[in-house]
Scaffold this active site. Structure first.
Site, PDB file in Angstrom:
ATOM      1  N   GLU A 172      25.681   4.047 -31.280  1.00  0.00           N
ATOM      2  CA  GLU A 172      26.865   4.259 -30.434  1.00  0.00           C
ATOM      3  C   GLU A 172      27.707   5.377 -31.042  1.00  0.00           C
ATOM      4  OE1 GLU A 172      29.095   0.766 -29.235  1.00  0.00           O
ATOM      5  OE2 GLU A 172      30.848   1.968 -28.722  1.00  0.00           O
ATOM      6  N   ARG A 206      37.312  -7.150 -31.020  1.00  0.00           N
ATOM      7  CA  ARG A 206      36.419  -8.076 -30.302  1.00  0.00           C
ATOM      8  C   ARG A 206      36.231  -9.381 -31.093  1.00  0.00           C
ATOM      9  NH1 ARG A 206      33.082  -8.339 -25.706  1.00  0.00           N
ATOM     10  NH2 ARG A 206      33.279  -6.186 -25.027  1.00  0.00           N
ATOM     11  N   GLU A 225      24.019  -8.399 -24.875  1.00  0.00           N
ATOM     12  CA  GLU A 225      24.505  -8.928 -26.146  1.00  0.00           C
ATOM     13  C   GLU A 225      24.678 -10.445 -26.218  1.00  0.00           C
ATOM     14  OE1 GLU A 225      27.795  -6.033 -25.724  1.00  0.00           O
ATOM     15  OE2 GLU A 225      27.651  -5.885 -27.902  1.00  0.00           O
TER      16      GLU A 225
HETATM   17  N1  MTE Z   1      17.686  -4.087 -25.952  1.00  0.00           N
HETATM   18  C1  MTE Z   1      16.781  -3.243 -26.476  1.00  0.00           C
HETATM   19  N2  MTE Z   1      15.487  -3.421 -26.190  1.00  0.00           N
HETATM   20  N3  MTE Z   1      17.156  -2.219 -27.305  1.00  0.00           N
HETATM   21  C2  MTE Z   1      18.479  -2.023 -27.646  1.00  0.00           C
HETATM   22  O1  MTE Z   1      18.788  -1.099 -28.394  1.00  0.00           O
HETATM   23  N4  MTE Z   1      20.806  -2.815 -27.395  1.00  0.00           N
HETATM   24  C3  MTE Z   1      21.653  -3.969 -27.123  1.00  0.00           C
HETATM   25  C4  MTE Z   1      21.301  -4.576 -25.756  1.00  0.00           C
HETATM   26  N5  MTE Z   1      19.892  -4.774 -25.659  1.00  0.00           N
HETATM   27  C5  MTE Z   1      19.454  -2.915 -27.106  1.00  0.00           C
HETATM   28  C6  MTE Z   1      18.992  -3.930 -26.236  1.00  0.00           C
HETATM   29  C7  MTE Z   1      23.068  -3.657 -27.129  1.00  0.00           C
HETATM   30  S1  MTE Z   1      23.892  -3.608 -28.595  1.00  0.00           S
HETATM   31  C8  MTE Z   1      23.765  -3.446 -25.983  1.00  0.00           C
HETATM   32  S2  MTE Z   1      25.428  -3.176 -25.990  1.00  0.00           S
HETATM   33  C9  MTE Z   1      23.105  -3.453 -24.667  1.00  0.00           C
HETATM   34  O2  MTE Z   1      21.699  -3.662 -24.762  1.00  0.00           O
HETATM   35  C10 MTE Z   1      23.388  -2.108 -23.995  1.00  0.00           C
HETATM   36  O3  MTE Z   1      22.725  -1.958 -22.805  1.00  0.00           O
HETATM   37  P1  MTE Z   1      23.272  -2.581 -21.439  1.00  0.00           P
HETATM   38  O4  MTE Z   1      24.723  -2.249 -21.371  1.00  0.00           O
HETATM   39  O5  MTE Z   1      22.467  -1.899 -20.422  1.00  0.00           O
HETATM   40  O6  MTE Z   1      23.038  -4.048 -21.518  1.00  0.00           O
HETATM   41  N1  HPA Z   2      31.858  -2.984 -26.997  1.00  0.00           N
HETATM   42  C1  HPA Z   2      30.982  -2.078 -27.430  1.00  0.00           C
HETATM   43  N2  HPA Z   2      31.303  -0.866 -27.765  1.00  0.00           N
HETATM   44  C2  HPA Z   2      32.578  -0.515 -27.692  1.00  0.00           C
HETATM   45  C3  HPA Z   2      33.548  -1.406 -27.261  1.00  0.00           C
HETATM   46  C4  HPA Z   2      33.178  -2.710 -26.892  1.00  0.00           C
HETATM   47  O1  HPA Z   2      33.977  -3.555 -26.486  1.00  0.00           O
HETATM   48  N3  HPA Z   2      34.721  -0.775 -27.305  1.00  0.00           N
HETATM   49  C5  HPA Z   2      34.454   0.450 -27.757  1.00  0.00           C
HETATM   50  N4  HPA Z   2      33.161   0.625 -27.991  1.00  0.00           N
HETATM   51 MO1  MOS Z   3      26.193  -2.610 -28.176  1.00  0.00          MO
HETATM   52  S1  MOS Z   3      26.834  -3.231 -30.036  1.00  0.00           S
HETATM   53  O1  MOS Z   3      27.818  -2.583 -27.527  1.00  0.00           O
HETATM   54  O2  MOS Z   3      25.822  -0.992 -28.499  1.00  0.00           O
END
Ligand code: MTE
Ligand code: HPA
Ligand code: MOS
Length: 763
Positions: free
Chosen positions: A239, A317, A719
């Site tokens: 990120e 958070r 998550e």
């Molecule tokens: N799933 C896979 N296969 N690889 C990833 O890197 N990241 C996780 C989750 N699932 C991740 C994953 C994290 S930290 C987040 S915030 C969400 O996917 C982000 O994607 P989304 O917003 O589309 O759920």
């Molecule tokens: N989640 C994940 N990433 C972020 C957030 C959050 O709430 N705020 C800023 N970056």
């Molecule tokens: Mo997920 S820790 O919000 O990239």
């Protein structure tokens, strides 16, 4: 147990559109990008000491090595030597001081990575060492913080504690966690004309890369194009922390006018990048005689590392999720972001939420242990219900905490599970079983309200095929598949007609990172808007052509219907007609989550679009001779809303669960007192493998009405399920307790086999 038809559901569910190229090894990651002739390769020279003043660095031998093109340091930065996203406290390259082992000092650029690595060994550095802080407690004693503390408060805990029948206090520790994305950090920068630079980056935040690179190079953002095909996993680790490597490659490209590739090898990645934040926390919990929690106080010490990175947002958070799935009337939560000499810790799936939830689950386990009742009795009594208020002021609506709990205990027959375990434990001396429940409540939206927006750019090409660009970054979570489904569904056309383009800052600008589990919601809703606008235009074409009311027009299976009757007009012909009529076949739409707000001066508001709920039941068997354990089963009722992609969502639940179990039971980040990473290879850092996964994982969807704030009512899933893994920690301890009644519960994660063995035989 009611077996739902999940397997037949899965058969009908769309496959991840990347699965074909993944399995064939044809998917493209940064290291697979075809490089231009003459491309240079870079390696980072980093600090061997955790804290000190740089007295001297001798690059001469390295520079003399044949094949070394140039070594870049902070002196080569034309703009600001600054990459801090929230607080400007982090240089790209160290100048006169170093603050952690692994801190970048220079970039060695050479004809090959091999030569660059050889050159790195020829650099000598003299550092005058300064005191090193590695733990939160030391940082707190020395007053070493990233920023001011934050507190969320509700009611009056001081008064409430006076009315409590039971009050307990305790301390907890949860360790960090290595992201271990399969694809390590990396970027490839290439010069375009007029000093423009294109960066292919393995980042969750293309805009962050673009903005920070522009700032470091002191060029306007439009000179930097960032492109992302996909990530071999990010899990939060990309990120913010994909940015420095992209800037370094771009900086070298800027000076050399040549392409530069920088891919960290696993060793460098483990050493140089931050991880999940370790937390050291202390709690005080008070209950009445009916085991209702009346008051809860907690102080979270977050080990932020040497710079802020995303720590303040992650700390926030932690406060949002400090009471997990429970309603507590009087709450006082404080978090201190402690500045230490570790690599800056960063986002990791759950974003501080898991660390917050671990503490209240520990507090409840402690109460249960002290009073000799089962923890799940206390958990159940305190579950959130409709119209309860969170400490941050949001009123809980469409609450599924009790629903998911009761659904899990009923469908998986908790009574039976418990009595099976009792019988087993009575008849076995050397093996003991344990069980724990873990409810979860996770807020969906970036906690920083202004970040909750996205855009989508849709082109319908004149042959009827479609190209879609959004801010979403595919990192294995399947967001591209969901986006494709949305477009195919709105237009009622074949999936094959839809292509999801790379994520590129020239097509979709000013984006928030792919994070907070909100990517499909934010980008999907923008896409929905864009597709609907196009659909309206196409319907107008039909209504004019056939002289009918626009509202009577429908597309079903690529065929145009009027007043529910099939016509001979098909999708491709309609698009061709629209072209002749000079109708715009491109649309750009913007979505910003409505209704959410948060006032940081009061620490109150309505920050989340909605919450995701669920309950897991975890059972384990401990080998009481060896201290080893297996997880027998994890049984989950999860709140998907109305899942639009059942296979992908199940994969997210399973993957997150296993990652949570790893964090809670085996992954052990270790730094020595000098701030050196000891767990610096996969021989010393144990991640879950096929043997450590629970023998059975059952996930049943919670039946609900769904929530309109979620894309097509399909709730965010990335998550939340990670936190089911916390159940494993407590299940194991319950098994230890069954063997050794003198065992005192510990709140020091992970619960490794070594700790289990000690616990089995402590007196
Ligand atoms: N799933 C896979 N296969 N690889 C990833 O890197 N990241 C996780 C989750 N699932 C991740 C994953 C994290 S930290 C987040 S915030 C969400 O996917 C982000 O994607 P989304 O917003 O589309 O759920
Ligand atoms: N989640 C994940 N990433 C972020 C957030 C959050 O709430 N705020 C800023 N970056
Ligand atoms: Mo997920 S820790 O919000 O990239």
């Amino acid at each position: 147990m009611k077996k739902n038809n999940i397997h037949s559901d899965l058969k009908n569910s769309i496959k991840n559109i990347d699965s074909y190229t993944h399995v064939r090894g044809e998917s493209i990651f940064v290291d697979d990008v075809n490089v231009r002739q003459g491309t240079f390769f870079a390696v980072v020279f980093d600090s061997p000491k955790a804290h000190g003043k740089i007295k001297n660095i001798d690059y001469s031998k390295a520079e003399e090595l044949e094949g070394v093109e140039r070594i870049f340091t902070y002196k080569d930065i034309l703009g600001e030597n600054q990459i801090g996203g929230i607080i400007p406290d982090e240089p790209l390259f160290a100048e006169n001081e170093v603050h952690y082992c692994g801190q970048p000092i220079a970039l060695i650029v050479a004809e090959s990575e091999f030569i660059a690595r050889q050159a790195r060994r020829l650099i000598t550095i003299e550092i005058e060492e300064l005191p090193v802080i590695t733990t939160c407690k030391e940082a707190k004693e020395k007053g070493s913080f990233i920023n001011a503390p934050r507190s969320f408060n509700l009611g009056n805990t001081e008064k409430a504690f006076q009315n409590c029948e039971y009050v307990f206090e305790g301390e907890t520790f949860s360790n960090g966690q290595e992201h271990l994305y399969l694809e390590t950090q990396g970027a490839y920068a290439e010069p375009l004309e007029n000093g423009n630079i294109k960066i292919t980056s393995s980042t969750q935040g293309p805009t962050q890369v673009q903005k920070t690179t522009a700032n470091v190079l002191e060029v306007p953002m439009h000179k930097i194009e960032v492109d992302v095909t996909r990530l071999g996993g990010g899990f939060g680790g990309k990120e913010d922390q994909a940015t420095p490597w992209a800037i370094m490659a771009a900086l070298a490209t800027y000076h050399l006018n040549q392409s530069v590739k920088l891919i960290l090898n696993r060793h460098d990645d483990l050493r140089m990048t931050g991880k999940r934040h370790p937390y050291e926390s202390s709690f005080k919990i008070g209950l009445n005689k009916d085991l209702k929690i009346l008051a809860y106080e907690v102080e979270f010490l977050q080990n932020s590392g040497a710079a802020a990175d995303l720590s303040p947002a992650i700390a926030e958070r932690t406060l949002f999720h400090a009471t997990n799935s429970y309603f507590v009337k009087n709450v006082k939560t404080t978090v201190l972001s402690c500045k230490t000499n570790l690599p800056p810790n960063t986002a990791f799936r759950g974003f501080g939420g898991p660390q917050g939830m671990f503490v209240i689950e520990s507090a409840i386990a402690k109460v249960a242990d002290e009073l000799g009742v089962s923890a799940h009795k206390i958990q159940e009594i305190n579950l959130l219900k409709e119209s309860d208020v969170f400490s941050y002021g949001q009123i809980a609506t469409q609450v599924e905490a009790q629903n998911s709990w009761h659904s899990a205990t009923k469908q998986f027959n908790l009574k039976q599970l418990k009595s099976d375990i009792e019988i087993f434990n009575k008849s076995n001396d050397h093996f003991k079983k344990g069980l724990a429940l873990m409810p979860i409540t996770f807020g969906i939206s970036f906690t920083n309200t202004p970040m909750n927006h996205a855009r989508a750019l849709v082109h319908i090409y004149q042959d009827g095929s479609i190209g879609i660009s959004t801010a979403a970054v595919e990192m294995g979570q399947g967001v591209n598949t969901k986006l494709l489904q949305i477009a195919a569904q709105i237009f009622s056309i074949s999936n094959k007609k839809v292509k999801i383009e790379t994520t590129n800052t020239t097509r979709v600008a000013n984006t928030s990172p792919t994070a907070a589990s909100a990517t499909a919601d934010l980008n999907g809703k923008a896409l929905l808007k864009a597709c609907n606008a196009l659909l309206e235009r196409l319907k107008t074409v039909v209504s004019e052509e056939y002289n009918v009311n626009k509202n009577s027009v429908e597309i079903i299976g690529e065929t145009i219907h009027i007043n529910n009757k099939k016509t001979s007009l098909v999708w491709n012909e309609l698009i061709a007609k629209a072209m002749l009529k000079r109708v715009a076949l491109t649309e750009n739409a913007h979505y910003a989550t409505p209704t959410i707000h948060f006032d940081k001066t009061k620490e109150k508001g309505h920050p989340f679009a909605y919450h995701v709920y669920g309950t897991a039941i975890v059972t384990t068997t401990v080998d009481c001779t060896r201290g080893t354990y297996i997880l027998d089963s994890v049984k989950i009722v999860h709140d998907y809303g109305k899942s639009m992609s059942k296979g992908i969502d199940l994969g997210q639940v399973e993957g997150a669960l296993v990652q949570g179990i790893g964090w809670m039971t085996m992954e052990e980040i270790a730094y020595n007192k000098d701030g050196k990473l000891l767990s610096n290879a996969l021989s010393t850092y144990k991640v879950p493998d096929i043997f450590s996964v629970a023998k059975t994982i059952d996930v049943l969807p919670l039946e609900t009405k769904g929530n309109d704030m979620a894309i097509l009512k399909s709730k965010a899933v990335g998550e939340p399920p990670l936190m089911y893994g916390i159940g494993a920690y407590f299940a194991i301890q319950n098994a230890i307790k069954a063997f050794n009644p003198n065992y005192k519960l510990k709140f020091h994660a992970p619960m490794t086999p070594e700790k289990v063995l000690m616990g089995l035989y402590e007196s």
